[in-house]
Design an enzyme around this catalytic site. Structure first.
Site, PDB file in Angstrom:
ATOM      1  N   VAL A  72      37.144  16.435  15.175  1.00 38.27           N
ATOM      2  CA  VAL A  72      37.550  17.629  15.906  1.00 38.27           C
ATOM      3  C   VAL A  72      36.903  17.647  17.279  1.00 38.27           C
ATOM      4  CG1 VAL A  72      37.365  20.149  15.973  1.00 38.27           C
ATOM      5  CG2 VAL A  72      37.910  19.000  13.825  1.00 38.27           C
ATOM      6  N   CYS A  73      37.690  18.032  18.297  1.00 32.57           N
ATOM      7  CA  CYS A  73      37.141  18.279  19.637  1.00 32.57           C
ATOM      8  C   CYS A  73      37.842  19.501  20.216  1.00 32.57           C
ATOM      9  CB  CYS A  73      37.300  17.059  20.541  1.00 32.57           C
ATOM     10  SG  CYS A  73      39.006  16.706  21.022  1.00 32.57           S
ATOM     11  N   ALA A  74      37.636  19.760  21.488  1.00 30.57           N
ATOM     12  CA  ALA A  74      38.186  20.980  22.091  1.00 30.57           C
ATOM     13  C   ALA A  74      39.699  20.919  22.252  1.00 30.57           C
ATOM     14  CB  ALA A  74      37.516  21.253  23.434  1.00 30.57           C
ATOM     15  N   MET A 100      40.544  22.326  18.982  1.00 30.04           N
ATOM     16  CA  MET A 100      40.159  23.695  18.655  1.00 30.04           C
ATOM     17  C   MET A 100      41.024  24.712  19.397  1.00 30.04           C
ATOM     18  SD  MET A 100      37.827  23.705  16.334  1.00 30.04           S
ATOM     19  CE  MET A 100      37.068  25.330  16.433  1.00 30.04           C
TER      20      MET A 100
END
Length: 377
Positions: A72-74, A100
């Site tokens: 997961v990242c932004a 996200m």
């Protein structure tokens, strides 16, 4: 091995079904600590992307072989690169499609109840933000309560159910997220309702949601009765559906109570908050089902994914409903206020019609967790 994307819909189902999953979050530590994907059976490792530019060898021993791994990242890009490096090491990994940012916007509909006269009540759970919206269906008509700005979700759901959206309510002027109510009303020619005491500065027309008012939905006449319940805002108004369901807005949550300070008037409004909770709500039946506009953490989800609890149970278990001394209550509220929501002043102005940010600006304004509750424990 090839990497594969995982959609927000797939993750939402894993959250609701309490499936096991391991999340490697490659955002910076501050972002991760403030806000992450929550799941009752999820486990986590946070390693910033920039610490992995030279390779992933140092974290391989920290990754499980018996659980699904999601990176997961932004916004997605960094998670794809890290997932590719892990796949080259033979691991079976996925990445969060849209990052996200996409998780923050996902809405998952959950059926709360079949109403006694043939209607249906749905809760739309925004897992990444803690927002809860509602739709009531009855005899070809629908009403929406506390809609988020992802308006297509509600409009498309109504089309799938073959119902016409006729009424839209906001229980109060929201400060932590941008309301989609007015936009849906414009798209569907529905009536948009707002408490007048929260609407003194709005720039648009609205129907007055006032204490004791009754709106009928459908031929089978689902009553939506308004209950003035100030405290979170001066106009906060709860909705009581068929005397069985209490849509409490941001006054009462499952594990906490609403904050009274988002207009800078905590000292003035804390008394209203107490009267709404200990007076107006106390007069309601104990078996009425409380359906709030937010939840604070994943533990508040029921087995079916809904966020709901009987009012009598909350008076027994919710700490904010058990403080008999008024001075102690005032002290508890004013001394436990969490940080202000991200861009809350701009969000309030947008919901008043005084600002018109574009879609990307709206996303940025809403990034992060909701902060509508008093941390009363």
């Amino acid at each position: 091995m090839t990497i594969k994307p995982m959609t927000t819909k797939e993750i939402a189902q894993k959250v609701i079904n309490q499936e096991k999953m391991f999340i490697l979050d490659v955002r910076n530590e501050e972002a991760f600590q403030e806000w992450k994907i929550e799941g009752k059976s999820f486990s986590y490792l946070n390693v910033p992307y920039f610490d992995l530019l030279e390779g992933v060898e140092e974290i391989l021993s920290d990754l499980p072989l018996d659980k699904e791994i999601l990176v997961v990242c932004a916004k997605e890009g960094s998670s794809v690169l890290v997932a590719e490096m892990l796949a080259e090491k033979g691991l079976d990994v996925s990445y969060l499609q849209g990052g996200m940012k996409a998780w923050s916007e996902h809405l998952e509909p959950v059926k709360v109840a079949d109403t006694p006269n043939g209607g249906e009540l749905y809760q739309f759970i925004r897992l990444g933000k803690g927002c809860l919206s509602y739709m009531i269906l009855s005899e070809g008509e629908a009403a929406i309560i506390d809609a988020t700005r992802m308006t297509d979700v509600f409009v498309n759901f109504a089309k799938e159910k073959n119902v016409k959206i006729t009424h839209i309510f906001d229980t109060h002027l929201h400060a932590d997220h941008i309301s989609g109510g007015r936009k849906i009303a414009e798209q569907t020619d529905a009536t948009y309702w707002l408490p007048p005491k929260d609407a003194e500065e709005v720039t648009f027309d609205y129907a007055r949601l006032e204490d004791g008012g009754i709106v009928k939905i459908g031929v089978t006449k689902i009553d939506i009765s308004a209950l003035y319940s100030p405290g979170h805002t001066i106009g906060s108004t709860s909705l009581i559906i068929e005397e069985k369901y209490l849509l409490s807005g941001d006054i009462l949550f499952i594990d906490s109570i609403g904050r009274p300070d988002l207009a800078g008037k905590a000292e003035d409004w804390v008394g209203d908050l107490r009267e709404s909770l200990y007076g107006r709500y106390k007069d309601l039946a104990e078996d009425v089902l409380v359906l709030p506009a937010h939840f604070m953490n994943i533990e508040e989800l029921n087995e079916d994914g809904s966020v709901a609890e009987k009012l009598g149970t909350l008076f027994l278990k919710n700490h904010g409903l058990k403080i008999t001394d008024e001075r102690e209550f005032r002290k508890m509220v004013t001394e436990n206020l969490p940080p202000q929501p991200n861009a809350y002043q701009e969000i309030r102005k947008t919901n008043m019609g005084k600002m018109s940010p574009d879609e990307e600006q709206q996303r940025e304004m809403e990034i992060g967790p909701n902060r509508c509750a008093i941390r009363s424990k």
